[in-house]
Scaffold this motif. Structure first.
Motif, short mmCIF file in Angstrom:
data_model
loop_
_atom_site.label_atom_id
_atom_site.label_comp_id
_atom_site.label_asym_id
_atom_site.label_seq_id
_atom_site.Cartn_x
_atom_site.Cartn_y
_atom_site.Cartn_z
N MET A 105 -9.96 3.19 10.17
CA MET A 105 -8.53 2.98 9.93
C MET A 105 -7.70 3.89 10.84
O MET A 105 -6.73 3.45 11.46
CB MET A 105 -8.17 3.23 8.47
CG MET A 105 -6.70 3.03 8.15
SD MET A 105 -6.11 1.34 8.43
CE MET A 105 -6.79 0.52 6.99
N SER A 106 -8.08 5.13 10.93
CA SER A 106 -7.37 6.08 11.77
C SER A 106 -7.38 5.63 13.23
O SER A 106 -6.35 5.64 13.91
CB SER A 106 -8.00 7.47 11.64
OG SER A 106 -7.30 8.39 12.42
N SER A 107 -8.52 5.19 13.70
CA SER A 107 -8.65 4.71 15.08
C SER A 107 -7.78 3.48 15.32
O SER A 107 -7.09 3.37 16.34
CB SER A 107 -10.12 4.39 15.37
OG SER A 107 -10.27 3.87 16.64
N LEU A 108 -7.80 2.55 14.37
CA LEU A 108 -6.99 1.32 14.49
C LEU A 108 -5.50 1.66 14.54
O LEU A 108 -4.78 1.20 15.42
CB LEU A 108 -7.28 0.37 13.33
CG LEU A 108 -6.43 -0.90 13.29
CD1 LEU A 108 -6.73 -1.79 14.48
CD2 LEU A 108 -6.68 -1.65 11.98
N LEU A 109 -5.04 2.48 13.60
CA LEU A 109 -3.63 2.83 13.56
C LEU A 109 -3.19 3.60 14.80
O LEU A 109 -2.10 3.38 15.33
CB LEU A 109 -3.30 3.62 12.29
CG LEU A 109 -3.44 2.84 10.98
CD1 LEU A 109 -3.26 3.77 9.79
CD2 LEU A 109 -2.47 1.67 10.93
N THR A 145 5.65 -3.55 10.16
CA THR A 145 5.31 -2.28 9.50
C THR A 145 3.92 -2.36 8.88
O THR A 145 3.69 -3.19 8.00
CB THR A 145 6.34 -1.96 8.40
OG1 THR A 145 7.63 -1.94 8.99
CG2 THR A 145 6.05 -0.63 7.73
N PRO A 146 2.99 -1.50 9.32
CA PRO A 146 1.68 -1.48 8.68
C PRO A 146 1.80 -0.94 7.25
O PRO A 146 2.39 0.12 7.04
CB PRO A 146 0.85 -0.52 9.54
CG PRO A 146 1.64 -0.28 10.78
CD PRO A 146 3.07 -0.57 10.44
N GLU A 147 1.30 -1.68 6.30
CA GLU A 147 1.31 -1.24 4.91
C GLU A 147 -0.14 -0.99 4.50
O GLU A 147 -0.85 -1.90 4.10
CB GLU A 147 1.97 -2.29 4.02
CG GLU A 147 3.43 -2.48 4.34
CD GLU A 147 4.12 -3.49 3.45
OE1 GLU A 147 3.56 -3.84 2.39
OE2 GLU A 147 5.22 -3.92 3.82
N TYR A 159 -9.93 2.00 2.60
CA TYR A 159 -8.63 1.34 2.55
C TYR A 159 -8.80 -0.14 2.33
O TYR A 159 -9.76 -0.75 2.81
CB TYR A 159 -7.88 1.56 3.87
CG TYR A 159 -7.59 3.01 4.13
CD1 TYR A 159 -6.40 3.58 3.72
CD2 TYR A 159 -8.52 3.81 4.78
CE1 TYR A 159 -6.13 4.92 3.95
CE2 TYR A 159 -8.26 5.15 5.02
CZ TYR A 159 -7.07 5.69 4.60
OH TYR A 159 -6.81 7.01 4.82
N ASN A 160 -7.85 -0.73 1.61
CA ASN A 160 -7.82 -2.18 1.44
C ASN A 160 -7.54 -2.84 2.78
O ASN A 160 -6.95 -2.23 3.68
CB ASN A 160 -6.70 -2.58 0.47
CG ASN A 160 -7.13 -2.47 -0.97
OD1 ASN A 160 -8.30 -2.58 -1.30
ND2 ASN A 160 -6.17 -2.25 -1.85
N PHE A 170 -5.40 -5.40 5.15
CA PHE A 170 -3.96 -5.63 5.22
C PHE A 170 -3.65 -6.59 6.36
O PHE A 170 -4.47 -6.81 7.24
CB PHE A 170 -3.19 -4.32 5.40
CG PHE A 170 -3.42 -3.63 6.71
CD1 PHE A 170 -2.47 -3.70 7.72
CD2 PHE A 170 -4.58 -2.89 6.94
CE1 PHE A 170 -2.67 -3.06 8.93
CE2 PHE A 170 -4.79 -2.25 8.15
CZ PHE A 170 -3.83 -2.34 9.15
N THR A 171 -2.46 -7.18 6.30
CA THR A 171 -2.02 -8.13 7.32
C THR A 171 -0.88 -7.50 8.10
O THR A 171 -0.01 -6.85 7.53
CB THR A 171 -1.58 -9.45 6.68
OG1 THR A 171 -2.69 -10.00 5.97
CG2 THR A 171 -1.13 -10.45 7.73
N LEU A 172 -0.89 -7.72 9.42
CA LEU A 172 0.11 -7.13 10.29
C LEU A 172 0.58 -8.16 11.31
O LEU A 172 -0.23 -8.92 11.84
CB LEU A 172 -0.50 -5.92 11.01
CG LEU A 172 0.42 -5.05 11.85
CD1 LEU A 172 1.55 -4.47 11.03
CD2 LEU A 172 -0.40 -3.92 12.48
N SER A 173 1.89 -8.18 11.58
CA SER A 173 2.46 -9.09 12.57
C SER A 173 2.51 -8.41 13.94
O SER A 173 2.91 -7.26 14.06
CB SER A 173 3.88 -9.48 12.19
OG SER A 173 3.90 -10.19 10.99
N PHE A 174 2.09 -9.17 14.96
CA PHE A 174 2.19 -8.76 16.36
C PHE A 174 3.14 -9.76 17.02
O PHE A 174 2.81 -10.94 17.12
CB PHE A 174 0.82 -8.80 17.04
CG PHE A 174 -0.15 -7.79 16.49
CD1 PHE A 174 -0.38 -6.60 17.16
CD2 PHE A 174 -0.84 -8.02 15.30
CE1 PHE A 174 -1.27 -5.66 16.66
CE2 PHE A 174 -1.74 -7.10 14.80
CZ PHE A 174 -1.95 -5.91 15.48
#
Length: 124
Positions: free
Chosen positions: A61-65, A94-96, A109-110, A112-116
């Motif tokens: 998660m840290s790497s992705l963010l 916004t990443p949630e 972490y669960n 999540f969906t993110l818009s690009f």
């Protein structure tokens, strides 16, 4: 199989779903004339990607963010129209990010969906 990259790093293994929206942006001046004829001023055609990421551990998660830290960056995705990889410059929604479980200092972490959202014309 590679089908989604962020800044040339393959993150396909973290993706559980990828939705491609081909959006047409029209001007506010578009509309109907007094005769009822539709007049449309097309400003641009843009691509919006809705990417669903799988649940993951802290390091992934840290790497992705961190890979999405810049305001503007490149993504590559497998375009259903062309059946080829396409590169576009994007900004993100916004990443949630939500903790799923914290146990003995291990964090999960669960998904999540993110818009690009594409900024300007794609690079082929």
């Amino acid at each position: 199989m590679t089908y989604f990259k962020i800044n040339n790093t393959d993150v396909s293994d973290l993706v559980s779903g990828l939705k491609v929206d081909y959006e047409v942006i029209i001007s506010d001046d578009s509309g109907r004339t007094a005769a009822g004829t539709m007049v449309m001023d097309i400003v641009a055609k843009k691509t919006k990607l809705e990417v669903t990421f799988i649940p993951m551990a802290q390091e992934r998660m840290s790497s992705l963010l961190n890979s999405m830290e810049s305001y503007i960056f490149n993504v590559q995705y497998l375009d259903p129209k062309t059946k080829a990889m396409r590169t576009i410059q994007v900004y993100i929604g916004t990443p949630e990010v939500e903790y799923y479980v914290i146990h003995n200092d291990k964090k999960t972490y669960n998904g999540f969906t993110l818009s690009f959202i594409e900024l300007w014309g794609g690079i082929n």
